[in-house]
Design a protein around this motif. Structure first.
Motif, PDB file in Angstrom:
ATOM      1  N   ILE A  52      41.988  -0.516  50.579  1.00 57.95           N
ATOM      2  CA  ILE A  52      42.577  -1.651  51.290  1.00 57.95           C
ATOM      3  C   ILE A  52      41.798  -2.925  50.966  1.00 57.95           C
ATOM      4  O   ILE A  52      42.381  -3.997  50.762  1.00 57.95           O
ATOM      5  CB  ILE A  52      42.583  -1.403  52.816  1.00 57.95           C
ATOM      6  N   PHE A  53      40.490  -2.807  50.900  1.00 55.45           N
ATOM      7  CA  PHE A  53      39.657  -3.965  50.532  1.00 55.45           C
ATOM      8  C   PHE A  53      40.040  -4.471  49.142  1.00 55.45           C
ATOM      9  O   PHE A  53      40.216  -5.674  48.933  1.00 55.45           O
ATOM     10  CB  PHE A  53      38.173  -3.571  50.549  1.00 55.45           C
ATOM     11  N   PHE A  54      40.178  -3.553  48.184  1.00 55.13           N
ATOM     12  CA  PHE A  54      40.532  -3.949  46.815  1.00 55.13           C
ATOM     13  C   PHE A  54      41.916  -4.599  46.765  1.00 55.13           C
ATOM     14  O   PHE A  54      42.131  -5.564  46.029  1.00 55.13           O
ATOM     15  CB  PHE A  54      40.497  -2.733  45.887  1.00 55.13           C
ATOM     16  N   PHE A  55      42.850  -4.099  47.558  1.00 56.77           N
ATOM     17  CA  PHE A  55      44.204  -4.671  47.565  1.00 56.77           C
ATOM     18  C   PHE A  55      44.207  -6.088  48.130  1.00 56.77           C
ATOM     19  O   PHE A  55      44.837  -6.990  47.586  1.00 56.77           O
ATOM     20  CB  PHE A  55      45.148  -3.787  48.373  1.00 56.77           C
ATOM     21  N   VAL A  56      43.522  -6.286  49.247  1.00 53.86           N
ATOM     22  CA  VAL A  56      43.444  -7.631  49.833  1.00 53.86           C
ATOM     23  C   VAL A  56      42.765  -8.582  48.852  1.00 53.86           C
ATOM     24  O   VAL A  56      43.206  -9.723  48.672  1.00 53.86           O
ATOM     25  CB  VAL A  56      42.671  -7.603  51.170  1.00 53.86           C
ATOM     26  N   LEU A  57      41.719  -8.104  48.200  1.00 52.92           N
ATOM     27  CA  LEU A  57      40.989  -8.940  47.250  1.00 52.92           C
ATOM     28  C   LEU A  57      41.864  -9.304  46.051  1.00 52.92           C
ATOM     29  O   LEU A  57      41.811 -10.436  45.548  1.00 52.92           O
ATOM     30  CB  LEU A  57      39.727  -8.213  46.794  1.00 52.92           C
ATOM     31  N   SER A  58      42.674  -8.362  45.590  1.00 47.16           N
ATOM     32  CA  SER A  58      43.590  -8.663  44.487  1.00 47.16           C
ATOM     33  C   SER A  58      44.563  -9.765  44.897  1.00 47.16           C
ATOM     34  O   SER A  58      44.818 -10.706  44.138  1.00 47.16           O
ATOM     35  CB  SER A  58      44.360  -7.407  44.074  1.00 47.16           C
ATOM     36  N   GLY A  59      45.109  -9.661  46.098  1.00 44.16           N
ATOM     37  CA  GLY A  59      46.009 -10.696  46.592  1.00 44.16           C
ATOM     38  C   GLY A  59      45.316 -12.038  46.694  1.00 44.16           C
ATOM     39  O   GLY A  59      45.909 -13.083  46.381  1.00 44.16           O
ATOM     40  N   TYR A  60      44.063 -11.995  47.110  1.00 40.97           N
ATOM     41  CA  TYR A  60      43.268 -13.233  47.219  1.00 40.97           C
ATOM     42  C   TYR A  60      43.171 -13.928  45.863  1.00 40.97           C
ATOM     43  O   TYR A  60      43.351 -15.144  45.748  1.00 40.97           O
ATOM     44  CB  TYR A  60      41.876 -12.893  47.746  1.00 40.97           C
ATOM     45  N   PHE A  61      42.893 -13.167  44.816  1.00 42.46           N
ATOM     46  CA  PHE A  61      42.715 -13.765  43.496  1.00 42.46           C
ATOM     47  C   PHE A  61      44.034 -14.095  42.798  1.00 42.46           C
ATOM     48  O   PHE A  61      44.058 -14.849  41.831  1.00 42.46           O
ATOM     49  CB  PHE A  61      41.862 -12.850  42.610  1.00 42.46           C
ATOM     50  N   TYR A  62      45.136 -13.534  43.295  1.00 44.27           N
ATOM     51  CA  TYR A  62      46.440 -13.906  42.736  1.00 44.27           C
ATOM     52  C   TYR A  62      46.834 -15.324  43.139  1.00 44.27           C
ATOM     53  O   TYR A  62      47.636 -15.969  42.465  1.00 44.27           O
ATOM     54  CB  TYR A  62      47.534 -12.934  43.206  1.00 44.27           C
ATOM     55  N   TYR A  63      46.283 -15.800  44.236  1.00 42.87           N
ATOM     56  CA  TYR A  63      46.695 -17.116  44.735  1.00 42.87           C
ATOM     57  C   TYR A  63      46.261 -18.241  43.793  1.00 42.87           C
ATOM     58  O   TYR A  63      45.164 -18.234  43.248  1.00 42.87           O
ATOM     59  CB  TYR A  63      46.101 -17.393  46.116  1.00 42.87           C
ATOM     60  N   THR A  64      47.126 -19.191  43.616  1.00 42.90           N
ATOM     61  CA  THR A  64      46.808 -20.440  42.932  1.00 42.90           C
ATOM     62  C   THR A  64      47.643 -21.538  43.555  1.00 42.90           C
ATOM     63  O   THR A  64      48.798 -21.312  43.947  1.00 42.90           O
ATOM     64  CB  THR A  64      47.087 -20.351  41.422  1.00 42.90           C
TER      65      THR A  64
END
Length: 351
Positions: A52-64
């Motif tokens: 779950i941590f990795f998924f949230v982090l992936s979403g975080y880095f997808y943002y621009t």
């Protein structure tokens, strides 16, 4: 604030270790450990919480905050695919060989093996099955029937890699509250919460600076966020939620994602923390994906040959570590070669 906070890399390292030791200790029936699974320290062995941590982090880095072009969108997909696929393909080649060897010679597991772990590698890997699983996505089988059971993660990640940037693009063009609506609908339908979890990471990234302004005026708030974040991330321990019911599982994952966002707020606000930026954790953070994708094959393949639990865990960890380093270096080489191709470089250009 730094462009890349090393606290995040160290947190990745911790989550990688959580996944490994959760799987390694879950492979055996260990009475003294199972009798203490309601202890808050259970979080350290909760591999699903780490995912779950990795998924949230992936979403975080997808943002621009920039509206990317179609070419840039395709470039992002190519970059991520070339980063993830080679290691996965190597893993299922190794897994197929080990699984068929395992079954051909009738290697049996002893009675100390857990029911969960005994559910893997019960059928031989045929060519049709191997080719089907090499696709990563659109595989119609439970994860325990995969050659590499951990690859369920990639199935989700690849779908979100396509969906989340599109939602971010549309939100940038319209209103960001629409993303909140998507999260709400995803949670309420409880049919698929991954869109919500990835998107929650992206929404947090968009509004983090506003939150940091508030924290800057009330730094005591960091302690509250840390405690509440850990409690929510560890919701399965204290809540008694029956995760055998799908809707309960989805809601628990959403609660865990909220906890992860609170912890990310603290980690991103603070400067590099010594406990998270040690060389060991930063190293584990760098090879986190490769370690994740290969470690289960060592756990499954070596179990019949090593009866001592401590020796088993140590050998599997060392083997996974060395293999992850090789996979990481090889993956970086492949990514570098692909991204430097003329056509891929052309996709990167904004015009």
């Amino acid at each position: 604030m730094k462009k890349f906070n090393l606290n995040i890399q160290g947190a990745r390292g911790i989550c990688t270790l959580m996944v490994f030791f959760g799987h390694a200790t879950g492979a055996y029936n260990i009475p003294w450990l199972q009798n203490h699974m309601n202890n808050p320290l259970r979080l350290l062995l909760d591999g699903h919480a780490a995912v779950i941590f990795f998924f949230v982090l992936s979403g975080y880095f997808y943002y621009t905050d920039k509206c990317i072009t179609l070419k840039q969108y395709i470039y992002i997909i190519i970059k991520r695919v070339t980063r993830l696929i080679p290691s996965y393909w190597v893993s299922i080649i190794i897994g197929a060989l080990l699984c068929n060897y395992y079954l051909k010679y009738g290697i049996s597991q002893d009675n100390n093996v857990s029911h969960w772990f005994a559910s893997f590698w019960n059928e031989p890997v045929t060519w049709s099955r191997f080719l089907n699983e090499s696709k990563v996505v659109f595989r119609h089988a439970p994860s325990n029937e995969f050659i590499n059971p951990n690859s369920w993660y990639l199935n989700v990640d690849f779908k979100m890699m396509v969906i989340i940037p599109v939602i971010i693009f549309l939100s940038n063009k319209t209103y960001w509250w629409l993303s909140g609506v998507i999260v709400f609908l995803s949670v309420m339908t409880t049919t698929q919460c991954w869109v919500a979890i990835f998107l929650m990471g992206a929404i947090f990234h968009r509004y983090q600076e506003r939150l940091f302004v508030i924290i800057g005026k009330h730094r005591w708030f960091l302690g509250v966020l840390s405690v509440v974040g850990v409690i929510l991330w560890d919701v399965q321990t204290w809540s008694g939620i029956n995760t055998n019911i799908a809707s309960n599982m989805y809601r628990m994952e959403i609660i865990q994602a909220v906890g992860v966002i609170l912890l990310l707020t603290v980690l991103l606000f603070l400067s590099d923390l010594p406990i998270l930026t040690s060389r060991v954790l930063l190293f584990m953070g760098r090879i986190s994906y490769e370690f994740y994708i290969i470690h289960f094959l060592f756990l499954a393949g070596l179990m019949p040959f090593i009866s001592n639990t401590c020796m088993y865990i140590a050998v599997c960890f060392i083997g996974s570590l060395l293999s992850a380093v090789l996979l990481h270096n090889g993956s970086e080489w492949v990514t570098f070669k692909v991204l430097n191709m003329n056509i891929v470089g052309w996709l990167k250009s904004p015009k």
